[in-house]
Design a protein around this motif. Structure first.
Motif, PDB file in Angstrom:
ATOM      1  N   LEU A  97       1.023  -1.214  -0.032  1.00 21.48           N
ATOM      2  CA  LEU A  97       0.203   0.188   0.075  1.00 21.48           C
ATOM      3  C   LEU A  97       0.928   1.468   0.065  1.00 21.48           C
ATOM      4  N   MET A  98       1.779   1.145   0.822  1.00 24.86           N
ATOM      5  CA  MET A  98       2.796   2.403   0.671  1.00 24.86           C
ATOM      6  C   MET A  98       3.333   2.536  -0.528  1.00 24.86           C
ATOM      7  N   ASN A 101       1.049   4.347  -3.552  1.00 28.72           N
ATOM      8  CA  ASN A 101       0.660   5.333  -2.841  1.00 28.72           C
ATOM      9  C   ASN A 101       2.228   6.524  -2.897  1.00 28.72           C
ATOM     10  N   GLU A 104       2.243   5.805  -7.149  1.00 24.82           N
ATOM     11  CA  GLU A 104       1.179   5.893  -8.277  1.00 24.82           C
ATOM     12  C   GLU A 104       1.568   5.025  -9.384  1.00 24.82           C
ATOM     13  N   SER A 239       7.109  -1.874  -9.538  1.00 26.83           N
ATOM     14  CA  SER A 239       6.492  -0.551  -7.477  1.00 26.83           C
ATOM     15  C   SER A 239       5.663  -2.418  -6.972  1.00 26.83           C
ATOM     16  N   CYS A 326      -3.396  -6.334  -3.220  1.00 32.09           N
ATOM     17  CA  CYS A 326      -3.160  -4.696  -2.450  1.00 32.09           C
ATOM     18  C   CYS A 326      -3.070  -3.846  -3.784  1.00 32.09           C
ATOM     19  N   MET A 330      -5.055  -0.956  -6.515  1.00 35.88           N
ATOM     20  CA  MET A 330      -4.913   0.214  -6.008  1.00 35.88           C
ATOM     21  C   MET A 330      -4.665   0.772  -7.357  1.00 35.88           C
ATOM     22  N   GLN A 334      -6.458   3.785  -9.853  1.00 37.96           N
ATOM     23  CA  GLN A 334      -5.457   4.441 -10.030  1.00 37.96           C
ATOM     24  C   GLN A 334      -5.788   5.097 -11.581  1.00 37.96           C
ATOM     25  N   ASP A 339      -9.723   8.434  -7.014  1.00 41.81           N
ATOM     26  CA  ASP A 339      -9.399   8.643  -5.963  1.00 41.81           C
ATOM     27  C   ASP A 339      -9.716   7.740  -4.444  1.00 41.81           C
ATOM     28  N   PHE A 342      -9.024   6.860   2.474  1.00 39.60           N
ATOM     29  CA  PHE A 342      -8.296   5.931   3.125  1.00 39.60           C
ATOM     30  C   PHE A 342      -9.122   5.081   3.671  1.00 39.60           C
ATOM     31  N   GLN A 345      -9.421   2.308   1.298  1.00 35.71           N
ATOM     32  CA  GLN A 345      -7.963   1.354   1.373  1.00 35.71           C
ATOM     33  C   GLN A 345      -8.227   0.832   2.228  1.00 35.71           C
TER      34      GLN A 345
END
Ligand code: ASP
Length: 429
Positions: A97-98, A101, A104, A239, A326, A330, A334, A339, A342, A345
């Motif tokens: 997730l980090m 984000n 992107e 990623s 995940c 995400m 995107q 968008d 929280f 997510q």
């Protein structure tokens, strides 16, 4: 020559031969016709691995659980194992997730990626595959845990059901008393020993099998197509690889070092043949025999721990898969220009955690789980078409992470159970 070097060389050759054969499609001059040969070799090897899964899983769990005896050790071992699975999977999803984000990947040059990719290709075939999947699939995971017919579960490769039955069987075997207990236990122990010998035998063919499997994948993809894909999907690819690497090369060694108190480098060496096979087969289940062999023989974890933690882990504990689910969900959000809040997510994290438990240890299995997550966010299942083309290569990487986490679990829990002989000397394999 050591097995992992043999497999490495096979991998290198597979890339060269695979690329040469992929040219076959464009050039009549280079028409080798080797592709069916790769497929043939690869399928034989994969079949051999799959052939031993059912007897191996059943016998090892029964022997493992019955071996714990009726002294209450089962609850302690089970508790530690589940805690390990949960904590490591949660960490891996959080890393995913980090990273997603921060990078992107779904937005390239300020625009959502969806419009830059020709989505019309194959969409119908992919939607047909995943149509009608939804929240009930998550519940079905738990329903399948108790199969109405154990023989059907075994023949359909429903590992969760088989594992549950074997756990019960082993648990009560330890409680039936003599004269049956001993003969029952000896029978399953004997079966387990035989399956380990068969595994060793099949492992000898790993380099050839790996060559066939990987050459076919490379020939399927081809260098040209791969480079085109990388232009738009490169950031997504990166990623996933980055997040998987953080988990595999930072988090796992830290756990090995500080929780288990062993030398992480030794463990990588011990696991090399299994990691390379997981990479080549993209299947945790098919790799399970090798994972068990490496953990027991090379890392020196006891049979008691190995036979409980690994078969269960190969289905239940999938760090790489949960992380991938995940990142993929995400990324697709995107790419569609969505968008996510929280809370949304957070739910993705939870769903990735839950569904990864039910994902089968076979290639591409997480695509179904991703469609479940997409359904929750309100995106069309066809969004999966965005990642479909690069899925295989990422599948190979996440499967290696899946089985590595299982093996670290066996080492950590073995140590916590007070075992002495784990990774005490440099691994010879
Ligand atoms: N191929 C993975 C495994 O066997 C599952 C997946 O993520 O598709 O572990």
């Amino acid at each position: 020559m050591k097995l992992h070097w043999q497999i490495m060389i096979a991998l290198g050759l597979a890339v060269v031969f695979g690329l040469a054969s992929s040219l076959e499609y464009d050039s009549a001059v280079l028409s080798f016709g080797l592709y069916p040969v790769y497929k043939f070799i690869g399928t034989l090897f994969l079949n051999a691995l799959k052939m031993i899964i059912v007897p191996l899983v059943v016998s090892s769990i029964i022997v493992g659980v019955a071996g714990i005896g009726s002294s209450g050790g089962f609850g302690r071992l089970g508790g530690k194992t589940l805690l390990y699975y949960l904590v490591t999977t949660f960490i891996s999803v959080t890393i995913g997730l980090m990273v997603v984000n921060a990078i992107e990947p779904g937005i390239v040059g300020g625009e959502a990626v969806k419009d830059q990719i020709n989505l019309t290709a194959d969409v119908s075939a992919i939607t047909a595959k995943v149509e009608g999947r939804g929240a009930s699939d998550v519940i079905n995971v738990f329903i399948r845990m108790i199969p109405p017919n154990i023989v059907a579960a075994a023949s359909n490769g429903q590992m969760l059901g088989l594992i549950f039955f074997s756990l019960l069987f082993g648990y009560f075997l330890a409680r039936i008393g003599e004269p049956y207990a001993e003969s029952q236990y000896n029978f399953w122990q004997g079966l387990y020993e035989v399956m380990l010998r068969v595994t060793l035998f099949i492992m000898k063919f790993a380099p050839i099998g790996v060559f066939g499997l990987v050459a076919a994948v490379v020939a399927d993809t081809g260098a040209g197509q791969f480079l085109t894909l990388m232009e738009t999907l490169g950031w997504f690819f990166l990623s996933v690889i980055l997040a998987l690497s953080i988990h595999m090369f930072i988090v796992m060694p830290l756990i090995l070092r500080f929780v288990a108190g062993v030398n992480p480098l030794r463990h990588y060496r011990a696991m090399a043949p299994a990691l390379l096979t997981a990479f080549s087969t993209a299947s945790s289940s098919a790799t399970l025999p090798l994972t068990m062999e490496c953990v027991e023989k090379n890392a020196g974890v006891s049979n008691r721990t190995t036979s409980f933690v690994l078969p269960l882990g190969s289905t239940v504990n999938m760090d790489g898969t949960a992380l991938y689910e995940c990142v993929a969900a995400m990324f697709i959000a995107q790419a569609y220009g969505l968008d996510l809040s929280f809370t949304q997510q957070f739910v993705i994290v939870l769903l990735a955690l839950l569904t990864s438990i039910g994902v089968a240890g076979i290639p591409s299995a997480s695509l179904v789980a991703i469609t479940i997550i997409l359904g929750y966010i309100g995106l069309p299942a066809e969004g999966i078409a965005l990642i479909f083309v690069v899925d295989r290569i990422l599948d190979m990487c996440r499967t290696a992470v899946n089985i590595f986490s299982d093996s670290c679990g066996a080492v950590t829990i073995g140590k916590l159970e007070g075992e002495e002989g784990i990774l005490v000397e440099p691994v010879k394999e």
